[in-house]
Design a protein around this motif. Structure first.
Motif, PDB file in Angstrom:
ATOM      1  N   UNK A  47       0.829  -1.210   0.000  1.00 19.10           N
ATOM      2  CA  UNK A  47       0.000   0.000   0.000  1.00 19.10           C
ATOM      3  C   UNK A  47       0.857   1.251   0.000  1.00 19.10           C
ATOM      4  N   UNK A  48       1.940   1.239   0.756  1.00 22.40           N
ATOM      5  CA  UNK A  48       2.832   2.400   0.800  1.00 22.40           C
ATOM      6  C   UNK A  48       3.484   2.628  -0.556  1.00 22.40           C
ATOM      7  N   UNK A  49       3.894   1.558  -1.229  1.00 23.02           N
ATOM      8  CA  UNK A  49       4.449   1.697  -2.571  1.00 23.02           C
ATOM      9  C   UNK A  49       3.408   2.295  -3.514  1.00 23.02           C
ATOM     10  N   UNK A  50       2.191   1.795  -3.452  1.00 23.72           N
ATOM     11  CA  UNK A  50       1.131   2.310  -4.317  1.00 23.72           C
ATOM     12  C   UNK A  50       0.843   3.784  -4.040  1.00 23.72           C
ATOM     13  N   UNK A  51       0.854   4.177  -2.778  1.00 25.25           N
ATOM     14  CA  UNK A  51       0.638   5.591  -2.424  1.00 25.25           C
ATOM     15  C   UNK A  51       1.736   6.489  -2.979  1.00 25.25           C
ATOM     16  N   UNK A  52       2.876   5.899  -3.273  1.00 25.40           N
ATOM     17  CA  UNK A  52       4.004   6.644  -3.827  1.00 25.40           C
ATOM     18  C   UNK A  52       4.157   6.398  -5.325  1.00 25.40           C
ATOM     19  N   UNK A  53       3.048   6.013  -5.955  1.00 25.47           N
ATOM     20  CA  UNK A  53       2.999   5.812  -7.412  1.00 25.47           C
ATOM     21  C   UNK A  53       3.981   4.762  -7.907  1.00 25.47           C
ATOM     22  N   UNK A  54       4.167   3.711  -7.119  1.00 24.31           N
ATOM     23  CA  UNK A  54       5.054   2.608  -7.495  1.00 24.31           C
ATOM     24  C   UNK A  54       4.213   1.340  -7.589  1.00 24.31           C
ATOM     25  N   UNK A  55       4.286   0.663  -8.716  1.00 22.69           N
ATOM     26  CA  UNK A  55       3.600  -0.612  -8.887  1.00 22.69           C
ATOM     27  C   UNK A  55       4.444  -1.691  -8.222  1.00 22.69           C
ATOM     28  N   UNK A  56       3.937  -2.325  -7.157  1.00 26.49           N
ATOM     29  CA  UNK A  56       4.729  -3.344  -6.461  1.00 26.49           C
ATOM     30  C   UNK A  56       5.196  -4.474  -7.368  1.00 26.49           C
ATOM     31  N   UNK A  57       4.439  -4.790  -8.387  1.00 27.83           N
ATOM     32  CA  UNK A  57       4.813  -5.873  -9.293  1.00 27.83           C
ATOM     33  C   UNK A  57       5.993  -5.498 -10.183  1.00 27.83           C
ATOM     34  N   UNK A  58       6.286  -4.224 -10.311  1.00 27.77           N
ATOM     35  CA  UNK A  58       7.396  -3.762 -11.143  1.00 27.77           C
ATOM     36  C   UNK A  58       8.675  -3.534 -10.348  1.00 27.77           C
ATOM     37  N   UNK A  59       8.590  -3.575  -9.033  1.00 25.54           N
ATOM     38  CA  UNK A  59       9.736  -3.264  -8.173  1.00 25.54           C
ATOM     39  C   UNK A  59      10.887  -4.235  -8.397  1.00 25.54           C
ATOM     40  N   UNK A  60      10.591  -5.514  -8.551  1.00 27.30           N
ATOM     41  CA  UNK A  60      11.652  -6.513  -8.706  1.00 27.30           C
ATOM     42  C   UNK A  60      12.523  -6.201  -9.917  1.00 27.30           C
TER      43      UNK A  60
END
Length: 73
Positions: A47-60
């Motif tokens: 949720x924190x990543x999403x709030x910062x406009x980051x797609x968690x699935x793309x982080x890796x």
């Protein structure tokens, strides 16, 4: 959280997220009575990543592109 994180903190969170287990890997067998807390922690980070406009699935792919499959599908 109404303000976005600064770049260094967000980068650190992305790195930490890549080392977290995926939610599907968290079972009561592996984590005992703590499994629900672990799932809640994973969701909080997502949720924190999403709030910062980051797609968690793309982080890796962003953090470690050489060791990430081209597609998660």
């Amino acid at each position: 959280m109404s303000e976005q994180m600064n770049g260094d903190v967000l980068k650190a969170l992305k790195i930490a997220f890549t080392y977290m287990p995926k939610a599907i890997e968290v079972t009561q067998y592996e984590y005992g009575d703590r499994y629900q807390a672990v799932l809640a922690h994973i969701e909080t980070v997502r949720e924190t990543l999403l709030l910062n406009d980051v797609d968690p699935e793309e982080v890796y792919g962003e953090v470690d592109p050489d060791n990430t499959p081209n597609s998660s599908y």
